[in-house]
Scaffold this motif. Sequence first.
Motif, PDB file in Angstrom:
ATOM      1  N   ASN A  79      12.507  -0.138  -1.978  1.00 57.27           N
ATOM      2  CA  ASN A  79      11.318   0.409  -2.631  1.00 57.27           C
ATOM      3  C   ASN A  79      10.272  -0.647  -2.953  1.00 57.27           C
ATOM      4  O   ASN A  79       9.327  -0.381  -3.692  1.00 57.27           O
ATOM      5  N   TYR A  80      10.437  -1.857  -2.433  1.00 57.93           N
ATOM      6  CA  TYR A  80       9.420  -2.893  -2.525  1.00 57.93           C
ATOM      7  C   TYR A  80       9.143  -3.351  -1.095  1.00 57.93           C
ATOM      8  O   TYR A  80      10.062  -3.712  -0.366  1.00 57.93           O
ATOM      9  N   ASP A 193       2.773   0.839 -19.325  1.00 56.64           N
ATOM     10  CA  ASP A 193       2.652   1.081 -17.889  1.00 56.64           C
ATOM     11  C   ASP A 193       3.917   0.595 -17.194  1.00 56.64           C
ATOM     12  O   ASP A 193       4.113  -0.615 -17.036  1.00 56.64           O
ATOM     13  N   GLN A 195       4.536   0.502 -14.263  1.00 56.75           N
ATOM     14  CA  GLN A 195       4.192  -0.138 -12.992  1.00 56.75           C
ATOM     15  C   GLN A 195       3.519  -1.489 -13.198  1.00 56.75           C
ATOM     16  O   GLN A 195       2.822  -1.985 -12.309  1.00 56.75           O
ATOM     17  N   THR A 213       6.965  -4.679 -11.051  1.00 56.80           N
ATOM     18  CA  THR A 213       7.040  -3.283 -10.633  1.00 56.80           C
ATOM     19  C   THR A 213       5.731  -2.786 -10.042  1.00 56.80           C
ATOM     20  O   THR A 213       5.690  -1.698  -9.469  1.00 56.80           O
ATOM     21  N   ALA A 214       4.661  -3.576 -10.134  1.00 61.18           N
ATOM     22  CA  ALA A 214       3.386  -3.188  -9.519  1.00 61.18           C
ATOM     23  C   ALA A 214       3.479  -3.091  -8.006  1.00 61.18           C
ATOM     24  O   ALA A 214       2.656  -2.420  -7.366  1.00 61.18           O
ATOM     25  N   MET A 216       6.064  -1.809  -6.336  1.00 56.37           N
ATOM     26  CA  MET A 216       6.917  -0.715  -5.874  1.00 56.37           C
ATOM     27  C   MET A 216       6.149   0.162  -4.897  1.00 56.37           C
ATOM     28  O   MET A 216       4.962   0.436  -5.082  1.00 56.37           O
ATOM     29  N   GLY A 219       6.263   4.842  -7.123  1.00 57.91           N
ATOM     30  CA  GLY A 219       6.311   4.590  -8.543  1.00 57.91           C
ATOM     31  C   GLY A 219       7.220   5.546  -9.288  1.00 57.91           C
ATOM     32  O   GLY A 219       7.801   6.482  -8.718  1.00 57.91           O
ATOM     33  N   HIS A 222       6.416   9.359  -9.075  1.00 48.86           N
ATOM     34  CA  HIS A 222       6.691   9.881  -7.733  1.00 48.86           C
ATOM     35  C   HIS A 222       8.187  10.048  -7.516  1.00 48.86           C
ATOM     36  O   HIS A 222       8.639  11.063  -6.959  1.00 48.86           O
ATOM     37  N   THR A 241      15.504   1.921  -9.385  1.00 46.86           N
ATOM     38  CA  THR A 241      14.326   2.206  -8.573  1.00 46.86           C
ATOM     39  C   THR A 241      14.018   1.195  -7.478  1.00 46.86           C
ATOM     40  O   THR A 241      12.942   1.231  -6.895  1.00 46.86           O
TER      41      THR A 241
END
Length: 281
Positions: A79-80, A193, A195, A213-214, A216, A219, A222, A241
């Motif tokens: 997921n990254y 946040d 994210q 996490t920005a 990802m 997010g 989602h 995640t």
Amino acid sequence: MRFMRIGTAGAERPAILDAAGVARDISTIVPDIGPETIADLGARLAGVDLSTLPALDMAGQRIGSPIARPRNIWCIGLNYSDHAAEAGMPVPSEPIVFSKPGSALCGPNDPILTSPGMTKIDWEVELGIVIGAPALDIAPGTAMDHVFGYVAANDVSERAWQIERGGQWMKGKSYPNFCPCGPWLVTRDEIADPQALGMELSVNGAVMQKGTTATMIFGVAHIVEYLSQFALLEPGDLIVTGTPPGVGMGQKPPRYLANGDVVELSIDGLGAQRSEVRARV
């Protein structure tokens, strides 16, 4: 609010951290923090003067997972985008979903357990989402209403079992203590946040992962909405995640964990973990 569970495995006491960071025993209000109680945990504590609750002496005390064993641990893979690149795999067009059993969950400082058959034990610092209200086929834009809060997690993996033994990824994800979690469960309102959280993991003091996490691909909102299309997300469920780059499999040459190694990780606002790798006896 920040919640903890403190004590020996199977006998943890639920606690809340007050403004001074003192752990206050809430066992007279709620028997535990988990699937049976998390949906109305906030309501039970509404109006409670935390200073009237007993303070727990943390000296020498084990910190348990901040949630009791969930019905489900959902996982999102690759997921990254930069982690997908280091794994040599394409960026997914939809979330890759797999799972871990509840038996993999452990406290943030519990040992990462190994068996003689393991050869490629890896680390993955991940943001964990804890579900607070049932979610099934939820309407777009409502996902965050179903999120109770967040935890730091380590999606420990045995890569040979995951990749080289055929079948599903969860083969390499499911051993006991392969999901250290905590130390805190932080409520959604405390994280402005999700994210924008820095995250870091080191092995024996050497930083291996440092990300945010920005980056990802999918997010938090989602992921929750997406998973609800396929399954009922229940209160207390944990969703891990995905991880930024820097896992052992991506090192050149690959670097895997051995007994005696120490893994430390942290995520902004969610606390830190310290796990020693140890043979299961």
